[in-house]
Enzyme design. Sequence first.
Site, PDB file in Angstrom:
ATOM      1  N   ILE A 462      42.367   1.012  50.606  1.00 19.51           N
ATOM      2  CA  ILE A 462      42.741   1.797  51.789  1.00 19.51           C
ATOM      3  C   ILE A 462      42.001   3.132  51.799  1.00 19.51           C
ATOM      4  O   ILE A 462      42.423   4.091  52.439  1.00 19.51           O
ATOM      5  CB  ILE A 462      44.271   2.013  51.848  1.00 19.51           C
ATOM      6  CG1 ILE A 462      44.774   2.786  50.618  1.00 19.51           C
ATOM      7  CG2 ILE A 462      44.984   0.677  51.943  1.00 19.51           C
ATOM      8  CD1 ILE A 462      46.253   3.202  50.716  1.00 19.51           C
ATOM      9  N   THR A 464      40.869   4.053  48.684  1.00 17.62           N
ATOM     10  CA  THR A 464      41.141   4.406  47.294  1.00 17.62           C
ATOM     11  C   THR A 464      39.989   4.058  46.374  1.00 17.62           C
ATOM     12  O   THR A 464      39.981   4.471  45.224  1.00 17.62           O
ATOM     13  CB  THR A 464      42.399   3.660  46.859  1.00 17.62           C
ATOM     14  OG1 THR A 464      42.338   2.325  47.404  1.00 17.62           O
ATOM     15  CG2 THR A 464      43.630   4.323  47.431  1.00 17.62           C
ATOM     16  N   GLY A 505      48.026   1.070  42.215  1.00 18.11           N
ATOM     17  CA  GLY A 505      47.077   0.014  42.539  1.00 18.11           C
ATOM     18  C   GLY A 505      45.895  -0.043  41.596  1.00 18.11           C
ATOM     19  O   GLY A 505      45.511  -1.123  41.129  1.00 18.11           O
ATOM     20  N   ASN A 605      36.411   5.938  37.745  1.00 15.04           N
ATOM     21  CA  ASN A 605      35.295   6.444  38.556  1.00 15.04           C
ATOM     22  C   ASN A 605      35.547   7.923  38.837  1.00 15.04           C
ATOM     23  O   ASN A 605      36.432   8.280  39.617  1.00 15.04           O
ATOM     24  CB  ASN A 605      35.197   5.648  39.869  1.00 15.04           C
ATOM     25  CG  ASN A 605      33.990   6.049  40.704  1.00 15.04           C
ATOM     26  OD1 ASN A 605      33.602   7.214  40.745  1.00 15.04           O
ATOM     27  ND2 ASN A 605      33.393   5.072  41.370  1.00 15.04           N
ATOM     28  N   GLY A 679      46.733   8.793  43.230  1.00 13.66           N
ATOM     29  CA  GLY A 679      46.922   8.876  44.679  1.00 13.66           C
ATOM     30  C   GLY A 679      47.946   9.919  45.083  1.00 13.66           C
ATOM     31  O   GLY A 679      47.781  10.641  46.064  1.00 13.66           O
ATOM     32  N   GLU A 680      48.999  10.006  44.325  1.00 13.62           N
ATOM     33  CA  GLU A 680      50.049  10.987  44.611  1.00 13.62           C
ATOM     34  C   GLU A 680      49.813  12.315  43.888  1.00 13.62           C
ATOM     35  O   GLU A 680      50.225  13.368  44.357  1.00 13.62           O
ATOM     36  CB  GLU A 680      51.411  10.437  44.144  1.00 13.62           C
ATOM     37  CG  GLU A 680      52.265   9.816  45.201  1.00 13.62           C
ATOM     38  CD  GLU A 680      51.678   8.571  45.826  1.00 13.62           C
ATOM     39  OE1 GLU A 680      51.783   8.432  47.036  1.00 13.62           O
ATOM     40  OE2 GLU A 680      51.111   7.717  45.130  1.00 13.62           O
TER      41      GLU A 680
END
Lengths: 720, 214
Positions: A462, A464, A505, A605, A679-680
């Site tokens: 998405i 990510t 994820g 990454n 992500g958070e």
Amino acid sequence: MIGRAVSRVDGPLKVTGGARYAYERQDFGRAAVGFILGASVAKGRIVRLDTAAAERAPGVLHVMTHWNAPAQGPRDGSLPDQFGRPWPVLQGERVSWFGQPVALVVAETFEQARSAAALIDAAYETEAGAFDLASHAHLAYAPRTAAVGLATDSVLGDLDAAMASADVTIDQNYTTPAHFAQPMEPQSCLAHWVGDDLHVRPSAQGVAGARMALARTIRIPRERVHVDTAFVGGGFGSKLRVHEEAVFAALAARVIARAVKVAQTRRQVFTITGRRPETIQRVRLAASRDGRLTGVGHDVNMQGTSREEFVEQTATVLRSLYAAPNRLTRHRVTDLDVGLGEAVRGPGELPGLLAVESAMDELAHELGLDPIELRILNEPERDPERNVPFSERRLVECMREGAARFGWSARAARPGSRREGDELIGIGMAAAIRMHFQGATRAAVHMGRDGRVVVRSDMTDIGTGTYTILAQVAADALGVPLARVTVELARSDLPPSPGSGGSWGASNSSNAVHRACESLKEKVFGSSNASGFGRADLTSVVSRRFPDGVEGEGSIVGMADDPNYRNFSQHTYGASFAEVAVNTVTGEVRLRRMLGVFAAGRIINSKTTRSQLLGGMIWGVSSALHEAAHVDPRYGNVVNGDLAEYVVPVHADIPAALEAVLLDGIDDKANPLGMKGVGELGVCGTGAAVANAVFNATGVRVRDFPITMDKLLAALPPAF
Amino acid sequence: MAPKDIDRRTILKSCGVLAMSVAAVGQPGRAEAQVQVAPQLGPPSIATRLTVNGQEVAFDLDARTTLLDVLREHLDLTGTKKGCDQGQCGACTVHVNGRRVNSCLTLAAMHDGDTVTTIEGLASPSGLHPLQRAFIERDGFQCGYCTPGQIMAAAAMLEEARRGAPSHATADLTAVLSLTDAEISERMSGNICRCAAYPNIVAAIRDAAEGGAA
């Protein structure tokens, strides 16, 4: 290969316009277009819904209302797989929130569908509703659990007694508004039936959830729903569940026996898609004069709806953050007649840490202590509520590294003491902690005779970087060049994953792919020497001995089945630092520079990870200074429901001097690769760092977020 | 996931329900193919001729059709994105006669004779545009949905700056314009990125501007 700053493998498609998102797919020929009509009242019932003119309008193929909508599975908040719950549409004459879809018009073109929808004559009998949290807060109830099954309350010792006997206390209320995720791609779906099989191209964060939700709603077996969501234009929680657009597209495509596509308009993304609940948070801190916490308390009252419970895990942020013998954290919910609550980026952490980390800054000020020193003094040795060790604990390291890099020592301890012309300058910091989750995930890796590798998972990308990092993981494990690896994602015929959302994820799918590679190597070499081979060995052995290539499968179990989750408290950490300038004439706050230092285990990454963290930090800035959904307390509508009035950061709000630094490391208690998610994490605490910088600049503490000019101006010292 | 070729001939597909003719610019005699698929429906249609990415297209469409929807729905040029459809996000940015516009805010019929460039037309046969390369290198996007609009806005913005057009961030209107980060950010503020790739986008634009090739 792991850890390298590899550019996104889907980059060329995205910069040339070649990446096709849901509504743009051409898989089923020319699709008819559906347009959703929403209710213009927030509570009541439909007393007239005359569709005759719409049905006669040029190009119209079908008008769907509660009179003729196909039967669907009922809403069921008790189903444990939250993202796979049914999402029925047009369930009768009741209207439960402003903008609730009451009709769908399907026509040959968008222009025809939109104009026909405007011809529907709807009338409502309205009822008084409850729309604002503050005046209904006394109606709060205790939910059974918070989101993700987290405990509603946690109690240790006696917080009231600690507050009564402490040298210094903080007892403050903080309020945060409703937020909307607002991904740039509106929620959209293309649907087509082939016999009894439903083919959908939704914009979804998770394939399995979308598939199950549609199967349950449409009432067909899960196996007959075929999902492909190869490119997703952002989600931030709002595409964890499918919404009306997907259900409407599926229902209408069956009725007219033709492909149908439906997109929410941007304004509908403010009514149909769920919101982060508005909160009232009380934070209590009790401390000795030397700065040791004797008690911590966090009470959160948030808006909910009676239709389906959603309890953002806001009161969990303090549970593993600081040591203190007396502790109390509680979630309470006040049902209102508004849109559903849903996960929005940094669920729980964003509003929770805004409040808690502001309160810690208030305590440091009261004690005359440096905010970092206060946090270090209260650093726990073990998880203070679960009494298990941390898998790793790097908060202090993040704060010290950040302080050195940011020039924290130059901070003036006395607020309002640094002035440049009309501007007051301040710097602030906040700590970040974020629970690490793990969900059952499978992946397959195939190496062909020609040495080409294909990675398969229904995991989504998405934004990510999944396409890129899974290629890196496979290339690393198999010793092949990155260009040899192709990653296939986001289709329901691929091995299942729980998708993107909750910062899990990357780690779920990377570990599954890593294990699939191990299994592939084991098939080639036998279990005795799966490791210790050269690149030439594997590809040459496969080309010689496996004419059809060789496939490995790998998986990782969910956290409930992983003893590491029982035995260790697993988190990611960070510390953020902000410098702001506050204009004393206008009250405008400008961010001047910002730094975040983060620890999240092994990084696959470094380029995409940094980008995701920077984006998260900007979400934090936005929560402090910009974003708020304003609900009219009389009518229950979001009055600023578009991208002009719902203020999100634009280029001019964000200085170039924004940096995210990742501490090297591997969390070997977390999973085989020792990685966690980001992500958070960038969202966590960054809003409080900005708020604390505003206090340091001005001496004014705004506890009602966001900190807008009107709230600051009245309290600021005179400009001259 | 293998990158697919971007087939510019997709532009030659007929629009489906309504009549449309297409002619390739530069072809002697301007051979035209007229496709009549279905009877015309709805309010008046307006015959319009555009040059899109160097190719001439003619169509006779519902007068309410925006330039954005002509590109996406009728020419299958879906690289131009619909983010808000009301001029607030910039995802639909294209060039009309060399200037950046929000294609959602302008009706196609208002552009008879105009030249339109979309993200699909930015790269040259020899490769990606310097901005496209810089966006990849600097990771100037995540989900990618605002990206075509950001890149098209940036390309036009660099040209505006080269002409010396001032912005709100320009301190001295008499001096030679220096394209600072603040200038780039100010001039790009019509393009929202919810992934908030702003620092990387500014870095990419700076790289492309300094490379001088944009």
